[in-house]
Each structure stands twice: as C-alpha cells, then as structure tokens.
Design an enzyme around this catalytic site. Structure first.
Site, short mmCIF file in Angstrom:
data_model
loop_
_atom_site.label_atom_id
_atom_site.label_comp_id
_atom_site.label_asym_id
_atom_site.label_seq_id
_atom_site.Cartn_x
_atom_site.Cartn_y
_atom_site.Cartn_z
N GLY A 1 3.38 20.84 22.60
CA GLY A 1 4.60 21.81 22.58
C GLY A 1 4.19 23.20 22.60
N CYS A 2 4.88 24.09 21.97
CA CYS A 2 4.53 25.39 22.06
C CYS A 2 3.09 25.69 21.37
CB CYS A 2 5.63 26.27 21.42
SG CYS A 2 5.44 28.12 21.25
N PHE A 3 2.44 26.41 22.22
CA PHE A 3 1.18 26.71 21.48
C PHE A 3 1.19 27.50 20.26
CE2 PHE A 3 0.15 29.27 25.56
CZ PHE A 3 1.04 30.43 25.03
N TRP A 4 2.26 28.39 20.14
CA TRP A 4 2.42 29.12 19.13
C TRP A 4 2.43 28.46 17.67
CZ3 TRP A 4 7.29 32.35 20.47
CH2 TRP A 4 6.91 33.25 21.85
#
Length: 169
Positions: A9-12
């Site tokens: 998902g979102c790499f953050w």
C-alpha cells in the site's frame, strides 16, 4: 548487506515499522514493477505505468533475518486484499513481496503458506511474490514522510492501524 523490497500500500506507512528494527541500515520509498523508467509520483498515481509503491530495505542479515522482515511485512498489511491496501485502492497499491534471489523466494513462499494454514484470515492470502524489478527512488518529499509530517502521516495511516490492531495484535 542484503536488500529486501516490499509493497504494502502507501509507502509512507511501510517505512517506520522497518526503520525501528535493529539491523536495518536504510528504508527508502520508491516505485517498482512497472514499465516506465524512473517514473514520477504523479505518473504512478495515474495508474498507467504499472508500478506499485514500495520500500527498499538494506539490512544486516547477521542482526535481522530476511524471514523476520517477511513476518514484519505481513503484520503491516491486509494480505487478503489484492486490489490495494486499506483506503489506498488500485494496482499501484497492490501488496507484493519482491524477492532478490531464490532463497528469498523460498522464504516468502513458505511464510505465505504458513500464514494461509494458520487460519488467521478467513479469506485466501493473495499477496503476490515476484522477482525484484528495477527500484526507482520516490521524490525527496516522500522519504521519511512519517518524521517530516507526523500529523498527516497519522491521519493517512489511521485505517491501517485499526486493521493491524484487530488482526495482528
């Protein structure tokens, strides 16, 4: 030193859990798995490049094993959702373990089978396990996002954290 690449998902939201582990030298956000060299964030978000957001982890295998990293990866994701992760939807957020050699592939496959057999989830484990492809660093403002923007990070990861508490703790 060894390298691991995980898309969840979102790499953050994938950086902090790995950075907190002993033996991790770096965790960098980027893009992989697509057909456009050196894509931008905007290109990846357009869902036309085939890339997924991912993290590249450089680690010391004498301090933390690849197997340990795979187990930590599972605990950051919903492995039953092939079409994104949590509020982030689409192919650019698909869950993938990218292996860099045959040993990593075997470890990831065995771990996936163990997770499926555990009964933790009612649905099948659908996370892909694929050979590593070129990894392109994301723009500077994405690197260490959770440290630079803690309030926005907390807001963007709230649904993920709720799921993780319900299924992994």
């Amino acid at each position: 030193m060894e390298r691991a690449i995980f898309a969840g998902g979102c790499f953050w939201c994938m950086v902090q859990p790995f950075e907190e582990q002993a033996g991790i030298l770096s965790v960098r956000s980027g893009y992989t798995g697509g057909h456009v060299p050196n894509p931008s964030y905007e290109q990846v978000c357009s869902k036309t490049t085939g890339h997924t957001e991912a993290v590249e982890i450089i680690f010391d295998p004498s301090l933390i094993s690849y197997s340990d990293l795979v187990e930590l990866y599972w605990a950051q994701t919903d492995p039953t959702d092939a079409f994104g992760q949590f509020e982030d939807r689409g192919d650019n957020y698909r869950p993938v373990i990218y292996y860099t050699d045959e040993r990593q592939r075997e470890i990831a496959e065995r771990s996936k089978q163990t997770l499926q057999a555990s009964g933790r989830f009612d649905q099948p484990i659908v996370t892909s396990i694929k050979p590593a492809e070129p990894f392109y660093l994301a723009e500077d403002y994405h690197q260490g996002f959770y440290q630079k923007n803690p309030e926005r990070y907390a807001q963007s990861s709230a649904i993920r954290h709720q799921f993780l508490e319900e299924h992994w703790q």
